[in-house]
Design a protein around this motif. Sequence first.
Motif: not given
Length: 128
Positions: A69-75, A104-107
């Motif tokens: 929930k939290e980590v993919p929203k971090m910049k 593919n939730l982060i890059r």
Amino acid sequence: LIIPLVLCCACVCFTVTMAKTELKSKAAKAKAAMGGGKGKKKKWSKGRAREKLVNAVLFDKKTFDRLLKEVPKMKLITPSAVAERLKINGSLARRALKHLLKENLIRTVSYHSAQGIYTRATNVEAEA
């Protein structure tokens, strides 16, 4: 006590007067030695001890849900930031980021063997 001392250089005679030394016990000498000078010896400080972190080494359901929930929203996403926020150890944070990357939730922004830097996944077409 008067000790006559005769020196033959330039034919001068000197008389040396010495004070009578008092006989002291060993305890009195030790007390006199401790009394003078600095007095107490400087005590070394123990220094500041860092608090020991008790981070989790395995995910429980609650922590894994927070990860998704939290980590993919971090910049800015790094293993250190994830480990600190979720209270997990570093190796678990690295594995979790690989899992999020596969889904593919982060890059990846930059990856080095020491530290990986990631960001949230956005539409690549919209940025270009």
